[in-house]
Design an enzyme around this catalytic site. Structure first.
Site, PDB file in Angstrom:
ATOM      1  N   ASP A 177       2.024  -6.285  -8.772  1.00 54.39           N
ATOM      2  CA  ASP A 177       1.165  -5.109  -8.661  1.00 54.39           C
ATOM      3  C   ASP A 177       1.960  -3.806  -8.672  1.00 54.39           C
ATOM      4  OD1 ASP A 177      -1.019  -6.736  -8.565  1.00 54.39           O
ATOM      5  OD2 ASP A 177      -1.839  -5.891  -6.713  1.00 54.39           O
ATOM      6  N   SER A 187       0.825  -1.213   0.000  1.00 52.16           N
ATOM      7  CA  SER A 187       0.000   0.000   0.000  1.00 52.16           C
ATOM      8  C   SER A 187       0.855   1.258   0.000  1.00 52.16           C
ATOM      9  CB  SER A 187      -0.917   0.000   1.230  1.00 52.16           C
ATOM     10  OG  SER A 187      -1.840  -1.062   1.175  1.00 52.16           O
ATOM     11  N   ASN A 238      -3.495  -7.716 -13.185  1.00 56.25           N
ATOM     12  CA  ASN A 238      -4.602  -7.994 -12.267  1.00 56.25           C
ATOM     13  C   ASN A 238      -4.543  -7.058 -11.066  1.00 56.25           C
ATOM     14  OD1 ASN A 238      -6.854  -9.239 -11.171  1.00 56.25           O
ATOM     15  ND2 ASN A 238      -5.703 -10.954 -10.297  1.00 56.25           N
ATOM     16  N   SER A 254     -12.839   0.162   4.817  1.00 55.33           N
ATOM     17  CA  SER A 254     -11.372   0.170   4.701  1.00 55.33           C
ATOM     18  C   SER A 254     -10.771   1.529   5.042  1.00 55.33           C
ATOM     19  CB  SER A 254     -10.955  -0.252   3.278  1.00 55.33           C
ATOM     20  OG  SER A 254     -11.497  -1.510   2.940  1.00 55.33           O
ATOM     21  N   LYS A 290     -13.157  -8.638  -4.825  1.00 49.89           N
ATOM     22  CA  LYS A 290     -11.698  -8.610  -4.872  1.00 49.89           C
ATOM     23  C   LYS A 290     -11.210  -9.438  -6.065  1.00 49.89           C
ATOM     24  CE  LYS A 290     -11.160  -6.107  -1.141  1.00 49.89           C
ATOM     25  NZ  LYS A 290     -10.508  -4.783  -1.156  1.00 49.89           N
ATOM     26  N   GLU A 291      -9.986  -9.955  -5.994  1.00 45.63           N
ATOM     27  CA  GLU A 291      -9.467 -10.764  -7.093  1.00 45.63           C
ATOM     28  C   GLU A 291     -10.404 -11.924  -7.420  1.00 45.63           C
ATOM     29  OE1 GLU A 291      -5.867  -8.599  -5.649  1.00 45.63           O
ATOM     30  OE2 GLU A 291      -7.761  -9.308  -4.848  1.00 45.63           O
ATOM     31  N   ARG A 306       1.398   4.188  -3.261  1.00 49.75           N
ATOM     32  CA  ARG A 306       1.127   5.614  -3.032  1.00 49.75           C
ATOM     33  C   ARG A 306       2.390   6.459  -3.165  1.00 49.75           C
ATOM     34  NH1 ARG A 306      -2.435   2.411  -0.827  1.00 49.75           N
ATOM     35  NH2 ARG A 306      -4.557   3.082  -0.320  1.00 49.75           N
ATOM     36  N   GLY A 349      -5.883  -4.169  -9.232  1.00 52.78           N
ATOM     37  CA  GLY A 349      -6.949  -3.197  -9.001  1.00 52.78           C
ATOM     38  C   GLY A 349      -6.406  -1.906  -8.431  1.00 52.78           C
ATOM     39  N   HIS A 354      -3.783 -14.015  -4.753  1.00 58.13           N
ATOM     40  CA  HIS A 354      -2.575 -14.128  -3.937  1.00 58.13           C
ATOM     41  C   HIS A 354      -2.888 -14.379  -2.474  1.00 58.13           C
ATOM     42  CE1 HIS A 354      -2.711  -9.575  -2.926  1.00 58.13           C
ATOM     43  NE2 HIS A 354      -3.796  -9.873  -3.594  1.00 58.13           N
ATOM     44  N   ARG A 355      -3.901 -13.705  -1.951  1.00 60.27           N
ATOM     45  CA  ARG A 355      -4.206 -13.866  -0.525  1.00 60.27           C
ATOM     46  C   ARG A 355      -4.830 -15.235  -0.244  1.00 60.27           C
ATOM     47  NH1 ARG A 355      -2.411  -9.366   1.414  1.00 60.27           N
ATOM     48  NH2 ARG A 355      -2.687  -7.409   0.257  1.00 60.27           N
ATOM     49  N   LYS A 369       1.822 -11.593  -7.063  1.00 61.37           N
ATOM     50  CA  LYS A 369       1.057 -10.342  -7.142  1.00 61.37           C
ATOM     51  C   LYS A 369       1.475  -9.364  -6.050  1.00 61.37           C
ATOM     52  CE  LYS A 369      -3.852  -8.939  -7.423  1.00 61.37           C
ATOM     53  NZ  LYS A 369      -3.586  -7.540  -7.397  1.00 61.37           N
ATOM     54  N   SER A 403     -15.055  -0.063  -2.103  1.00 65.90           N
ATOM     55  CA  SER A 403     -13.606   0.109  -2.033  1.00 65.90           C
ATOM     56  C   SER A 403     -13.305   1.545  -1.620  1.00 65.90           C
ATOM     57  CB  SER A 403     -12.964  -0.197  -3.386  1.00 65.90           C
ATOM     58  OG  SER A 403     -11.603   0.157  -3.399  1.00 65.90           O
ATOM     59  N   ARG A 414     -13.735  -6.803 -12.523  1.00 64.07           N
ATOM     60  CA  ARG A 414     -13.854  -5.993 -11.304  1.00 64.07           C
ATOM     61  C   ARG A 414     -14.524  -4.657 -11.606  1.00 64.07           C
ATOM     62  NH1 ARG A 414      -8.373  -6.601  -7.853  1.00 64.07           N
ATOM     63  NH2 ARG A 414      -9.752  -5.746  -6.269  1.00 64.07           N
ATOM     64  N   ASP A 419      -8.077  -7.307   3.999  1.00 61.94           N
ATOM     65  CA  ASP A 419      -6.939  -8.118   3.571  1.00 61.94           C
ATOM     66  C   ASP A 419      -6.497  -9.157   4.584  1.00 61.94           C
ATOM     67  OD1 ASP A 419      -6.919  -6.846   1.158  1.00 61.94           O
ATOM     68  OD2 ASP A 419      -5.228  -5.525   1.605  1.00 61.94           O
TER      69      ASP A 419
END
Length: 429
Positions: A47, A21, A91, A195, A338-339, A25, A93, A382-383, A409, A167, A121, A311
């Site tokens: 990502d 994250s 992939n 979130s 999500k994915e 940013r 987002g 991935h998660r 990812k 989101s 998505r 997450d």
């Protein structure tokens, strides 16, 4: 990629990877500065590489210098070469939601596309928000999903009202470009904002790069015009989201697992996992820049609202599979977008391991038991892949994870770091 996990006793020390994250940013804001930024210790994953490439396409000069990124920003003057008007986000987002709005600052048209999963998505919140600010934005397939086309013509600014239920990334994106609007930007959030900790990360990075935002209880955000980001040296902190998988091994196995490179006073929301594990019966030991999880009594189920922590829902569900009683996870309907549909898919895969999991539109209830080894799927998520690997570590019998390559990812070194804890993970032909 197929990986066989053989259950073994797990203990030891591992270092958390850099935050995904914060990396996204920092790269985006560095690309908007008028000077040079050095980003130390950025996460290198599928990502984040898509975000780096996208920012290059929009005019930022980004080069690697060892384990550091050197970014010469655009000063908000986004420019796109005539042959670079289509950006592929894989992939990711995060890339498409947070980079696409930068095109609003340009005087050109850009199409953002992705792979088959990203094309499923929904982006309607982002498209409507941009249109509210006078930016032409549309889905080329008329289903609110990528590919999406953004027509830049400068950003006027003003007041918009947008939803926050699915989101928070589109809100983060608008906040990040807001200083370059002709007028101040006021963002009002309709209904509940999910979130919130990810908004906190956005505001934290914006502040570090020299821009202040007025946050009125997450219901309204004000960004004054005329502010500009300033280049600087910026170090990316460790990622609590990725650390969650290792912390979960200490919770389930009981033997001490220490995760280094975790900022004690981090504002990352996924740090909340430590509170949840403590409630479930774990011992949490805080030290300088590291956390140790162990357990000397039985794990017990809990009820927890995880609307702000999407997450870490899957790691919590995996720990719950080994706990006594039931664990109820609420306020997580947005995980369906999500994915993959992380509500239904998590229930299906835990079910293959003999664990009953009930889901509704916004809740998941996991009934603890004794998971058994199984052949399980991590379809493009991935998660899911990382969570199932942790579930497999303590199951009765070997497990095979199909689609394990999805970890690249966000955490390409995941299986290598598991091996540091003594895990036997064998890639199969």
């Amino acid at each position: 990629m197929r990986v066989r996990i053989t259950p073994l006793a797990v203990a030891g020390v591992v270092s958390a990877p850099p935050s995904k994250s914060y990396t996204h940013r920092a790269v985006i804001l560095a690309s908007l500065t008028a000077g040079e930024t050095r980003i130390e210790n950025p996460l290198v994953s599928d990502d984040t590489l898509y975000t780096i490439d996208a920012c290059r396409f929009l005019g930022a000069d980004i080069k690697w210098d060892g384990n550091m990124l050197r970014v010469i920003g655009t000063g908000g003057q986004i420019k796109v070469a005539p042959d670079r008007q289509r950006i592929f986000a894989g992939n990711s987002g995060s890339t498409i939601r947070m980079v696409a709005p930068l095109v609003a600052l340009a005087q050109t048209k850009v199409v953002f596309d992705g792979d088959i999963q990203l094309r499923k998505r929904p982006m309607d919140d982002l498209l409507l928000a941009l249109e509210s600010l006078g930016v032409r934005a549309r889905s080329l397939t008329n289903n609110s999903c990528p590919p999406i086309e953004i027509q830049g013509s400068g950003l006027i600014g003003g007041e918009i009202t947008i939803p926050g239920l699915v989101s928070s990334q589109h809100i983060s994106a608008l906040l990040m470009i807001a200083p370059y609007a002709d007028n101040g930007v006021r963002i009002k959030v309709a209904n509940e904002l999910r979130s919130k900790p990810y908004i906190d990360i956005t505001l934290d990075v914006m502040r570090d790069f020299g821009v202040d935002v007025v946050n009125r209880d997450y219901k309204e955000f004000l960004v004054k015009s005329g502010q500009r980001y300033k280049g600087r040296h910026y170090r990316i902190e460790g990622d609590y989201s990725s650390a969650a998988y290792f912390l979960s091994t200490g919770a389930i196995g009981g033997r001490p697992v220490t995760v280094k490179n975790l900022k004690a006073n981090s504002i990352q929301g996924d740090k909340y996992l430590l509170n949840i594990l403590s409630q479930m019966g774990c011992s949490v030991e805080y030290q300088k820049e590291q956390v140790t999880i162990s357990r000397h009594k039985e794990l017990t189920g809990v009820t927890v609202d995880m609307g702000d922590y999407p997450d870490i829902v899957q790691p919590v569900a995996v720990v719950a599979a080994y706990a006594r009683g039931e664990t109820k996870i609420t306020n997580i309907g947005h995980l369906k977008f999500k994915e993959t549909d992380r509500l239904s898919n998590t229930a299906v895969e835990l079910g293959k391991m003999g664990i009953r999991t009930d889901v509704t539109e916004s809740t998941m209830v996991v009934y603890g038991g004794e998971p058994k080894g199984a052949e399980i799927e991590a379809p493009h998520d991935h998660r899911m892949a990382m969570s199932l690997a942790i579930a497999a570590l303590f199951a009765d019998g070997d497990s095979i994870i199909n689609g394990a390559e999805a970890v690249t990812k966000s955490y390409p070194q995941f299986f290598a770091d598991l091996a540091r804890l003594g895990v036997k993970a064998e890639e199969l032909p």
